[in-house]
Design a protein around this motif. Structure first.
Motif, PDB file in Angstrom:
ATOM      1  N   GLU A   1      45.409 -95.685  30.826  1.00  0.00           N
ATOM      2  CA  GLU A   1      44.015 -95.833  31.218  1.00  0.00           C
ATOM      3  C   GLU A   1      43.232 -96.454  30.070  1.00  0.00           C
ATOM      4  N   LEU A   2      42.242 -97.251  30.417  1.00  0.00           N
ATOM      5  CA  LEU A   2      41.342 -97.835  29.435  1.00  0.00           C
ATOM      6  C   LEU A   2      40.045 -97.047  29.448  1.00  0.00           C
ATOM      7  N   ASN A   3      39.701 -96.476  28.311  1.00  0.00           N
ATOM      8  CA  ASN A   3      38.425 -95.777  28.170  1.00  0.00           C
ATOM      9  C   ASN A   3      37.504 -96.624  27.312  1.00  0.00           C
ATOM     10  N   LYS A   4      36.538 -97.273  27.933  1.00  0.00           N
ATOM     11  CA  LYS A   4      35.593 -98.078  27.167  1.00  0.00           C
ATOM     12  C   LYS A   4      34.581 -97.139  26.528  1.00  0.00           C
ATOM     13  N   THR A   5      34.455 -97.254  25.232  1.00  0.00           N
ATOM     14  CA  THR A   5      33.599 -96.316  24.525  1.00  0.00           C
ATOM     15  C   THR A   5      33.048 -96.974  23.286  1.00  0.00           C
ATOM     16  N   SER A   6      32.119 -96.329  22.655  1.00  0.00           N
ATOM     17  CA  SER A   6      31.637 -96.768  21.350  1.00  0.00           C
ATOM     18  C   SER A   6      31.656 -95.571  20.430  1.00  0.00           C
ATOM     19  N   PHE A   7      31.999 -95.800  19.187  1.00  0.00           N
ATOM     20  CA  PHE A   7      31.959 -94.706  18.238  1.00  0.00           C
ATOM     21  C   PHE A   7      31.336 -95.190  16.947  1.00  0.00           C
ATOM     22  N   GLN A   8      30.789 -94.295  16.211  1.00  0.00           N
ATOM     23  CA  GLN A   8      29.945 -94.635  15.078  1.00  0.00           C
ATOM     24  C   GLN A   8      30.744 -94.610  13.785  1.00  0.00           C
ATOM     25  N   LYS A   9      30.606 -95.667  13.009  1.00  0.00           N
ATOM     26  CA  LYS A   9      31.267 -95.740  11.716  1.00  0.00           C
ATOM     27  C   LYS A   9      30.262 -95.608  10.567  1.00  0.00           C
ATOM     28  N   ALA A  10      28.970 -95.685  10.877  1.00  0.00           N
ATOM     29  CA  ALA A  10      27.932 -95.551   9.859  1.00  0.00           C
ATOM     30  C   ALA A  10      26.675 -95.030  10.542  1.00  0.00           C
ATOM     31  N   ASP A  11      25.720 -94.556   9.752  1.00  0.00           N
ATOM     32  CA  ASP A  11      24.550 -93.891  10.320  1.00  0.00           C
ATOM     33  C   ASP A  11      23.763 -94.773  11.283  1.00  0.00           C
ATOM     34  N   ASP A  12      23.703 -96.045  11.012  1.00  0.00           N
ATOM     35  CA  ASP A  12      22.887 -96.907  11.864  1.00  0.00           C
ATOM     36  C   ASP A  12      23.661 -98.131  12.350  1.00  0.00           C
ATOM     37  N   LEU A  13      24.966 -97.942  12.566  1.00  0.00           N
ATOM     38  CA  LEU A  13      25.805 -99.029  13.056  1.00  0.00           C
ATOM     39  C   LEU A  13      26.838 -98.486  14.022  1.00  0.00           C
ATOM     40  N   ASP A  14      26.831 -98.993  15.238  1.00  0.00           N
ATOM     41  CA  ASP A  14      27.824 -98.598  16.232  1.00  0.00           C
ATOM     42  C   ASP A  14      28.851 -99.702  16.398  1.00  0.00           C
ATOM     43  N   LEU A  15      30.122 -99.312  16.377  1.00  0.00           N
ATOM     44  CA  LEU A  15      31.200-100.255  16.638  1.00  0.00           C
ATOM     45  C   LEU A  15      31.813 -99.898  17.983  1.00  0.00           C
ATOM     46  N   LYS A  16      31.881-100.865  18.870  1.00  0.00           N
ATOM     47  CA  LYS A  16      32.362-100.614  20.227  1.00  0.00           C
ATOM     48  C   LYS A  16      33.795-101.104  20.370  1.00  0.00           C
ATOM     49  N   PHE A  17      34.669-100.219  20.860  1.00  0.00           N
ATOM     50  CA  PHE A  17      36.081-100.528  21.004  1.00  0.00           C
ATOM     51  C   PHE A  17      36.569-100.245  22.412  1.00  0.00           C
ATOM     52  N   ASN A  18      37.671-100.877  22.770  1.00  0.00           N
ATOM     53  CA  ASN A  18      38.505-100.366  23.844  1.00  0.00           C
ATOM     54  C   ASN A  18      39.392 -99.277  23.255  1.00  0.00           C
ATOM     55  N   ILE A  19      39.471 -98.142  23.927  1.00  0.00           N
ATOM     56  CA  ILE A  19      40.399 -97.091  23.537  1.00  0.00           C
ATOM     57  C   ILE A  19      41.317 -96.830  24.719  1.00  0.00           C
ATOM     58  N   TYR A  20      42.613 -96.878  24.473  1.00  0.00           N
ATOM     59  CA  TYR A  20      43.594 -96.759  25.544  1.00  0.00           C
ATOM     60  C   TYR A  20      44.277 -95.399  25.507  1.00  0.00           C
ATOM     61  N   ASP A  21      44.259 -94.699  26.647  1.00  0.00           N
ATOM     62  CA  ASP A  21      45.118 -93.527  26.808  1.00  0.00           C
ATOM     63  C   ASP A  21      46.536 -94.032  27.059  1.00  0.00           C
ATOM     64  N   VAL A  22      47.496 -93.527  26.274  1.00  0.00           N
ATOM     65  CA  VAL A  22      48.841 -94.096  26.334  1.00  0.00           C
ATOM     66  C   VAL A  22      49.910 -93.020  26.297  1.00  0.00           C
ATOM     67  N   GLU A  23      51.105 -93.431  26.653  1.00  0.00           N
ATOM     68  CA  GLU A  23      52.337 -92.742  26.306  1.00  0.00           C
ATOM     69  C   GLU A  23      53.036 -93.566  25.243  1.00  0.00           C
ATOM     70  N   ILE A  24      53.620 -92.891  24.266  1.00  0.00           N
ATOM     71  CA  ILE A  24      54.411 -93.575  23.238  1.00  0.00           C
ATOM     72  C   ILE A  24      55.881 -93.257  23.465  1.00  0.00           C
ATOM     73  N   TRP A  25      56.666 -94.314  23.649  1.00  0.00           N
ATOM     74  CA  TRP A  25      58.107 -94.194  23.890  1.00  0.00           C
ATOM     75  C   TRP A  25      58.873 -94.823  22.742  1.00  0.00           C
ATOM     76  N   ASN A  26      60.022 -94.221  22.440  1.00  0.00           N
ATOM     77  CA  ASN A  26      60.893 -94.870  21.476  1.00  0.00           C
ATOM     78  C   ASN A  26      61.622 -96.019  22.167  1.00  0.00           C
ATOM     79  N   MET A  27      62.342 -96.774  21.385  1.00  0.00           N
ATOM     80  CA  MET A  27      63.134 -97.869  21.959  1.00  0.00           C
ATOM     81  C   MET A  27      64.613 -97.483  21.829  1.00  0.00           C
ATOM     82  N   PRO A  28      65.362 -97.557  22.934  1.00  0.00           N
ATOM     83  CA  PRO A  28      65.065 -98.223  24.213  1.00  0.00           C
ATOM     84  C   PRO A  28      64.586 -97.269  25.306  1.00  0.00           C
TER      85      PRO A  28
END
Length: 208
Positions: A173-200
């Motif tokens: 799932e893609l969760n579009k969100t913004s999170f704060q890296k400084a008091d007066d600056l917002d950085l907006k990212f895509n954050i993905y809910d994922v499963e992590i699998w080894n290879m193969p």
């Protein structure tokens, strides 16, 4: 990609990369993970050649474009030195997130980490237009393990084993969100809910 949030009168910097497709698997390698395992960024192996080419281009470009000791503001996009040691560094794309006594802390959005120390203006140059995020979106993808609350003591060894080499990420799932890296600056990212699998694709970290 940069816009002003008029309601709060503070910069809202859109650092969204190319969207990844839901239910698809991507071969990845780790870009950055913080000590609490909350911020996890990955690079896509399919973008490896582009990544290397861009970094080489940035290094060559900056060599021929010395900084004129200019001043910067929060939210400015720059090329920033990243020091491997006192006398060894590379140039990476970054954004100014904090200023103190004419020195600057930056966020390296192609990796997901911040500068550990404040940098002098001589360590930065304004990001050339050819490297702007409107032309080359950020190359690090922020992921979150779906339905898993990471316990460092419980998951550290397993997670370290999974991400020490190439691994697969399944986009849930893609969760579009913004999170704060400084008091007066917002950085907006895509954050993905994922499963992590080894290879193969034998074991899934989410279910261990």
């Amino acid at each position: 990609h940069s816009e002003i949030n008029q309601n709060q009168n503070k910069p809202l910097i859109d650092l969204k990369e190319h969207n990844l497709n839901q239910n698809c698997y991507y071969e990845c390698r780790l870009a950055y993970i913080d000590n609490q395992m909350e911020d996890i960024f990955v690079h896509l192996n399919e973008e490896a050649e582009k990544f290397e080419f861009i970094e080489q281009e940035m290094s060559t470009f900056n060599t021929n474009n010395p900084n004129n000791n200019q001043k910067f503001s929060k939210g400015d996009l720059v090329l920033s030195k990243y020091y491997e040691s006192e006398d060894s560094f590379n140039w990476f794309r970054a954004i100014i997130i904090e200023i103190k006594a004419d020195k600057y802390k930056v966020f390296y959005f192609d990796y997901g980490n911040k500068s550990e120390d404040f940098l002098a203006s001589i360590d930065l140059i304004k990001l050339p237009e050819k490297f702007n995020i409107s032309k080359i979106p950020p190359l690090a993808y922020k992921i979150k393990l779906s339905d898993v609350k990471i316990d460092i003591e419980k998951h550290f060894d397993t997670l370290s084993q999974f991400i020490s080499d190439n691994f697969l990420v399944k986009i849930l799932e893609l969760n579009k969100t913004s999170f704060q890296k400084a008091d007066d600056l917002d950085l907006k990212f895509n954050i993905y809910d994922v499963e992590i699998w080894n290879m193969p694709k034998e074991n899934c970290l989410n279910f261990l």
